[in-house]
Scaffold this active site. Structure first.
Site, mmCIF file in Angstrom:
data_model
loop_
_atom_site.group_PDB
_atom_site.id
_atom_site.type_symbol
_atom_site.label_atom_id
_atom_site.label_comp_id
_atom_site.label_asym_id
_atom_site.label_seq_id
_atom_site.Cartn_x
_atom_site.Cartn_y
_atom_site.Cartn_z
ATOM 1 N N ASP A 232 0.868 -1.167 0.000
ATOM 2 C CA ASP A 232 0.000 0.000 0.000
ATOM 3 C C ASP A 232 0.909 1.222 0.000
ATOM 4 O O ASP A 232 2.130 1.113 -0.147
ATOM 5 C CB ASP A 232 -0.972 -0.028 1.185
ATOM 6 C CG ASP A 232 -0.326 0.249 2.533
ATOM 7 O OD1 ASP A 232 0.924 0.337 2.622
ATOM 8 O OD2 ASP A 232 -1.075 0.378 3.524
ATOM 9 N N CYS B 279 3.259 -2.799 4.061
ATOM 10 C CA CYS B 279 2.334 -1.710 4.384
ATOM 11 C C CYS B 279 3.023 -0.885 5.461
ATOM 12 O O CYS B 279 4.218 -1.061 5.697
ATOM 13 C CB CYS B 279 0.955 -2.223 4.795
ATOM 14 S SG CYS B 279 0.822 -3.049 6.388
ATOM 15 N N GLY B 280 2.323 -0.002 6.105
ATOM 16 C CA GLY B 280 2.970 0.854 7.097
ATOM 17 C C GLY B 280 3.670 0.081 8.192
ATOM 18 O O GLY B 280 4.825 0.337 8.519
ATOM 19 N N THR B 281 2.976 -0.918 8.756
ATOM 20 C CA THR B 281 3.570 -1.745 9.820
ATOM 21 C C THR B 281 3.814 -3.180 9.379
ATOM 22 O O THR B 281 4.515 -3.909 10.065
ATOM 23 C CB THR B 281 2.651 -1.795 11.047
ATOM 24 O OG1 THR B 281 1.422 -2.427 10.664
ATOM 25 C CG2 THR B 281 2.412 -0.409 11.626
ATOM 26 N N GLY B 282 3.208 -3.588 8.292
ATOM 27 C CA GLY B 282 3.260 -4.980 7.856
ATOM 28 C C GLY B 282 2.181 -5.831 8.505
ATOM 29 O O GLY B 282 1.922 -6.952 8.063
ATOM 30 N N HIS C 32 10.704 -23.372 9.257
ATOM 31 C CA HIS C 32 9.755 -24.071 10.125
ATOM 32 C C HIS C 32 8.307 -23.940 9.672
ATOM 33 O O HIS C 32 7.512 -24.852 9.936
ATOM 34 C CB HIS C 32 9.873 -23.564 11.563
ATOM 35 C CG HIS C 32 11.135 -23.995 12.232
ATOM 36 N ND1 HIS C 32 11.310 -23.905 13.586
ATOM 37 C CD2 HIS C 32 12.295 -24.521 11.746
ATOM 38 C CE1 HIS C 32 12.524 -24.345 13.911
ATOM 39 N NE2 HIS C 32 13.134 -24.715 12.798
ATOM 40 N N HIS D 172 8.182 -30.323 11.165
ATOM 41 C CA HIS D 172 7.467 -29.106 10.786
ATOM 42 C C HIS D 172 6.370 -29.372 9.753
ATOM 43 O O HIS D 172 5.365 -28.667 9.719
ATOM 44 C CB HIS D 172 8.445 -28.058 10.264
ATOM 45 C CG HIS D 172 9.567 -27.805 11.215
ATOM 46 N ND1 HIS D 172 9.366 -27.214 12.441
ATOM 47 C CD2 HIS D 172 10.884 -28.101 11.147
ATOM 48 C CE1 HIS D 172 10.523 -27.149 13.090
ATOM 49 N NE2 HIS D 172 11.459 -27.682 12.324
ATOM 50 N N GLY E 136 -1.341 -5.247 9.027
ATOM 51 C CA GLY E 136 -2.618 -5.358 8.317
ATOM 52 C C GLY E 136 -2.520 -6.167 7.035
ATOM 53 O O GLY E 136 -3.365 -7.024 6.756
#
Length: 144
Positions: free
Chosen positions: A8, A65-68, A98, A133, A70
């Protein structure tokens, strides 16, 4: 490798720099947007990337995105996607080794380019370790 990228507006600059570095290394990179800093809705970018990744068989997806947060949550709503929000090289490596993550996500406003690039490199150098795993990853996939 074949890599699909998306972001975004909050992750646009980070995505662009990572895309450039990947292409400079000779990787094939498909960009699903956004293509400028104008505001867009990250859930739609995440879904577009996931659809391309699953339909066209890229090696992995990279979202910003801004923080990753969302954009990774949105990506994880798509059946067949295991998106990992990475904040350090260890988590990026473990995402592959893993969890067999097929999408990695970063925050354009929370990590610098050099740190993000190091995480991309750590993820790309890793291989899924199967063993104990594999059943766990299968359990994750069956939740969907």
């Amino acid at each position: 490798m074949r890599i699909v990228v998306g972001s975004d507006h909050g992750g646009f600059e980070l995505k662009e720099e990572l895309k450039k570095r990947l292409m400079d290394q000779g990787h094939e990179v498909l960009d699903v947007g956004c293509h400028d800093k104008n505001m867009v809705d990250y859930p739609m970018i995440a879904v577009d990337l996931c659809k391309v990744l699953l339909a066209q068989g890229q090696d992995f997806g990279l979202l910003c995105c801004g923080t990753g947060i969302g954009i990774s949550i949105a990506a994880n709503k798509v059946k067949g996607i295991r998106a990992a929000l990475c904040t350090d090289c260890y988590s990026a490596r473990m995402a592959k080794e893993h969890n067999n993550a097929n999408v990695i996500a970063f925050g354009g406003r929370t990590v610098g380019i050099e740190h993000a690039w190091a995480m991309v490199q750590a993820y790309m150098a890793a291989e899924f370790q199967h063993g104990i795993h594999e059943p766990r990853v299968k359990m994750i996939d069956e939740i969907q």
